[in-house]
Motif scaffolding. Structure first.
Motif, PDB file in Angstrom:
ATOM      1  N   ARG A 172       5.979  15.194 -16.937  1.00 39.75           N
ATOM      2  CA  ARG A 172       6.223  13.838 -17.448  1.00 39.75           C
ATOM      3  C   ARG A 172       6.058  12.767 -16.362  1.00 39.75           C
ATOM      4  N   LYS A 173       5.303  13.076 -15.334  1.00 36.53           N
ATOM      5  CA  LYS A 173       5.111  12.117 -14.231  1.00 36.53           C
ATOM      6  C   LYS A 173       4.551  10.780 -14.704  1.00 36.53           C
ATOM      7  N   LYS A 174       3.707  10.811 -15.741  1.00 34.82           N
ATOM      8  CA  LYS A 174       3.023   9.590 -16.164  1.00 34.82           C
ATOM      9  C   LYS A 174       3.987   8.489 -16.601  1.00 34.82           C
ATOM     10  N   HIS A 175       5.210   8.859 -16.951  1.00 34.41           N
ATOM     11  CA  HIS A 175       6.173   7.859 -17.393  1.00 34.41           C
ATOM     12  C   HIS A 175       6.837   7.118 -16.233  1.00 34.41           C
ATOM     13  N   LEU A 176       6.576   7.538 -15.010  1.00 31.91           N
ATOM     14  CA  LEU A 176       6.995   6.791 -13.823  1.00 31.91           C
ATOM     15  C   LEU A 176       5.861   5.818 -13.504  1.00 31.91           C
ATOM     16  N   VAL A 177       5.759   4.784 -14.311  1.00 34.90           N
ATOM     17  CA  VAL A 177       4.550   3.962 -14.319  1.00 34.90           C
ATOM     18  C   VAL A 177       4.316   3.220 -13.000  1.00 34.90           C
ATOM     19  N   LYS A 178       5.363   2.765 -12.343  1.00 37.82           N
ATOM     20  CA  LYS A 178       5.177   2.057 -11.070  1.00 37.82           C
ATOM     21  C   LYS A 178       4.766   3.024  -9.965  1.00 37.82           C
ATOM     22  N   TRP A 179       5.394   4.192  -9.957  1.00 38.82           N
ATOM     23  CA  TRP A 179       5.014   5.192  -8.951  1.00 38.82           C
ATOM     24  C   TRP A 179       3.575   5.642  -9.156  1.00 38.82           C
ATOM     25  N   ALA A 236       1.089   3.946 -10.532  1.00 38.61           N
ATOM     26  CA  ALA A 236       0.185   2.867 -10.135  1.00 38.61           C
ATOM     27  C   ALA A 236       0.053   2.782  -8.626  1.00 38.61           C
ATOM     28  N   SER A 237       1.134   3.111  -7.912  1.00 41.90           N
ATOM     29  CA  SER A 237       1.115   3.039  -6.453  1.00 41.90           C
ATOM     30  C   SER A 237       0.497   4.276  -5.812  1.00 41.90           C
ATOM     31  N   SER A 238       0.854   5.454  -6.318  1.00 39.71           N
ATOM     32  CA  SER A 238       0.522   6.711  -5.634  1.00 39.71           C
ATOM     33  C   SER A 238      -0.686   7.438  -6.181  1.00 39.71           C
ATOM     34  N   ALA A 239      -1.092   7.093  -7.404  1.00 38.97           N
ATOM     35  CA  ALA A 239      -2.142   7.858  -8.089  1.00 38.97           C
ATOM     36  C   ALA A 239      -1.773   9.343  -8.158  1.00 38.97           C
ATOM     37  N   TYR A 240      -0.492   9.620  -8.413  1.00 44.91           N
ATOM     38  CA  TYR A 240       0.046  10.968  -8.592  1.00 44.91           C
ATOM     39  C   TYR A 240       0.093  11.790  -7.293  1.00 44.91           C
ATOM     40  N   ASN A 266       2.298   9.252   6.993  1.00 43.46           N
ATOM     41  CA  ASN A 266       1.742   9.012   5.673  1.00 43.46           C
ATOM     42  C   ASN A 266       1.405  10.330   4.981  1.00 43.46           C
ATOM     43  N   ALA A 267       0.794  10.247   3.817  1.00 45.78           N
ATOM     44  CA  ALA A 267       0.502  11.450   3.035  1.00 45.78           C
ATOM     45  C   ALA A 267      -0.505  12.365   3.726  1.00 45.78           C
ATOM     46  N   ASP A 268      -1.254  11.821   4.685  1.00 46.55           N
ATOM     47  CA  ASP A 268      -2.207  12.633   5.451  1.00 46.55           C
ATOM     48  C   ASP A 268      -1.584  13.260   6.690  1.00 46.55           C
ATOM     49  N   GLY A 269      -0.298  12.963   6.932  1.00 47.67           N
ATOM     50  CA  GLY A 269       0.396  13.537   8.078  1.00 47.67           C
ATOM     51  C   GLY A 269       0.279  12.733   9.350  1.00 47.67           C
ATOM     52  N   ALA A 270      -0.306  11.521   9.284  1.00 46.56           N
ATOM     53  CA  ALA A 270      -0.474  10.691  10.477  1.00 46.56           C
ATOM     54  C   ALA A 270       0.686   9.716  10.621  1.00 46.56           C
ATOM     55  N   LEU A 271       1.155   9.527  11.854  1.00 44.82           N
ATOM     56  CA  LEU A 271       2.201   8.538  12.111  1.00 44.82           C
ATOM     57  C   LEU A 271       1.660   7.145  11.809  1.00 44.82           C
ATOM     58  N   VAL A 272       2.443   6.341  11.115  1.00 42.76           N
ATOM     59  CA  VAL A 272       2.008   4.991  10.769  1.00 42.76           C
ATOM     60  C   VAL A 272       2.517   3.994  11.799  1.00 42.76           C
ATOM     61  N   GLU A 273       1.865   2.843  11.867  1.00 45.25           N
ATOM     62  CA  GLU A 273       2.224   1.801  12.822  1.00 45.25           C
ATOM     63  C   GLU A 273       3.609   1.242  12.515  1.00 45.25           C
ATOM     64  N   ASP A 274       4.260   0.700  13.533  1.00 48.30           N
ATOM     65  CA  ASP A 274       5.536   0.033  13.337  1.00 48.30           C
ATOM     66  C   ASP A 274       5.341  -1.221  12.485  1.00 48.30           C
ATOM     67  N   ASN A 298       0.828  -1.203   0.000  1.00 51.05           N
ATOM     68  CA  ASN A 298       0.000   0.000   0.000  1.00 51.05           C
ATOM     69  C   ASN A 298       0.866   1.258   0.000  1.00 51.05           C
ATOM     70  N   PHE A 299       0.476   2.248  -0.769  1.00 50.56           N
ATOM     71  CA  PHE A 299       1.195   3.513  -0.827  1.00 50.56           C
ATOM     72  C   PHE A 299       1.114   4.248   0.516  1.00 50.56           C
ATOM     73  N   ILE A 300       2.245   4.790   0.951  1.00 44.14           N
ATOM     74  CA  ILE A 300       2.284   5.566   2.193  1.00 44.14           C
ATOM     75  C   ILE A 300       2.522   7.046   1.896  1.00 44.14           C
ATOM     76  N   VAL A 301       3.612   7.363   1.207  1.00 40.66           N
ATOM     77  CA  VAL A 301       3.905   8.760   0.925  1.00 40.66           C
ATOM     78  C   VAL A 301       4.998   8.860  -0.134  1.00 40.66           C
ATOM     79  N   SER A 302       4.945   9.898  -0.950  1.00 40.85           N
ATOM     80  CA  SER A 302       6.017  10.189  -1.907  1.00 40.85           C
ATOM     81  C   SER A 302       7.040  11.094  -1.234  1.00 40.85           C
ATOM     82  N   LYS A 303       8.329  10.881  -1.522  1.00 40.08           N
ATOM     83  CA  LYS A 303       9.380  11.702  -0.923  1.00 40.08           C
ATOM     84  C   LYS A 303      10.148  12.522  -1.957  1.00 40.08           C
ATOM     85  N   LYS A 304      10.203  12.072  -3.198  1.00 34.55           N
ATOM     86  CA  LYS A 304      10.868  12.861  -4.232  1.00 34.55           C
ATOM     87  C   LYS A 304      10.277  12.487  -5.590  1.00 34.55           C
TER      88      LYS A 304
END
Length: 276
Positions: free
Chosen positions: A76-83, A85-89, A114-122, A64-70
């Motif tokens: 040309r984002k669409k050519h990062l096909v795995k990212w 599919a995971s992040s939905a941009y 995560n992308a919403d700013g919430a700490l995720v579980e260990d 499951n996608f958690i957050v993008s860092k860079k």
């Protein structure tokens, strides 16, 4: 009232009032800390090389996608096909920019949110890296990618993955809040594990400044000992041993994440081992 009658009453209460819970649930651990990840990309000499788009992001063990860092791509984002599919941009919290003209070293940090700013579980998470020098979303091959698993938790995690064809000089450190990457200088064994991850054998090296009682073993994340390596008094110097992924009986352990537990004069140090 006998025990049988009490059990029936509790069962009926649970049926009619499901919000009442008589079972004690263990809360999930959530450790604050910082992940630092460094990688150097190399050209695959295709398409528009050395120009390329690049993404680095975090996923959990289930994918499951958690957050993008860079995300260096702009239009040309669409050519990062795995990212994609995971992040939905989703580029929230990410460093963003235009297409890169040359390959270089990248360093990202992650605060465990995560992308919403919430700490995720260990638990087990993955750093993913992808780049493309082609129009990968328009029928051209997807660009190179790789992922590095690590454990987010109360234990410092230091991983130096083996170099790959297009991703080299990778270093990953998860450091819980209040803990340094290197332990107290009073006892600093300078632990080096290479390769890690590994499939056949890995070499574990550490150093001692003073004569010490040393115990070294491999444990799983439940703390169960899998294999003992050292249990003796050692003189100052550098020591090393290999682990081939087997237990005390010589049986090959299943692929997964284990821990080196190195105890020096009563103080324990931990490093993650990834068996493939």
């Amino acid at each position: 009232m006998n025990i049988k009658s009490a059990s029936i009453i509790l069962a009926l209460l649970g049926f009619f009032y499901p919000q009442i819970s008589f079972a004690q649930k263990n809360p999930k651990e959530i450790t604050e800390g910082t992940l630092t990840f460094t990688v150097r990309t190399l050209s695959n000499s295709t398409g528009y090389s050395p120009k390329h788009v690049l993404s680095i992001w975090i996923k959990d063990e289930a994918g499951n996608f958690i957050v993008s860092k860079k995300v260096m791509a702009a239009s040309r984002k669409k050519h990062l096909v795995k990212w994609v599919a995971s992040s939905a941009y989703n580029t929230t919290s990410a460093t963003t920019g235009a297409t890169l003209n040359t390959h270089q070293t990248h360093t990202i940090t992650w605060d465990g949110r995560n992308a919403d700013g919430a700490l995720v579980e260990d638990g087990i998470y993955q750093v993913w890296v992808e780049y493309s020098s082609e129009n990968s979303a328009n029928g051209q091959p997807a660009g190179p990618s790789t992922s590095i698993p690590f454990h987010k938790g109360p234990v410092t995690d230091h991983i130096t993955p083996a170099n790959l064809t297009y991703f080299q000089d990778m270093i990953l450190d998860w450091v819980p809040m209040g803990v340094g990457v290197k332990e107290s200088p009073a006892v600093n064994p300078d632990i080096v594990i290479y390769p890690n991850p590994f499939a056949e054998n890995t070499n574990i090296k550490f150093s001692l400044d003073v004569k010490s009682q040393v115990q070294a073993c491999i444990i799983n994340f439940e703390g169960r000992k899998q294999k003992s390596a050292i249990n003796e008094i050692c003189q100052p110097g550098t020591y090393s041993f290999e682990w081939d992924g087997t237990d005390e009986n010589g049986k090959r352990l299943k692929a997964g994440i284990y821990l080196l537990q190195l105890t020096i004069n009563g103080k324990s140090f931990y490093r993650k081992l990834i068996l493939r």
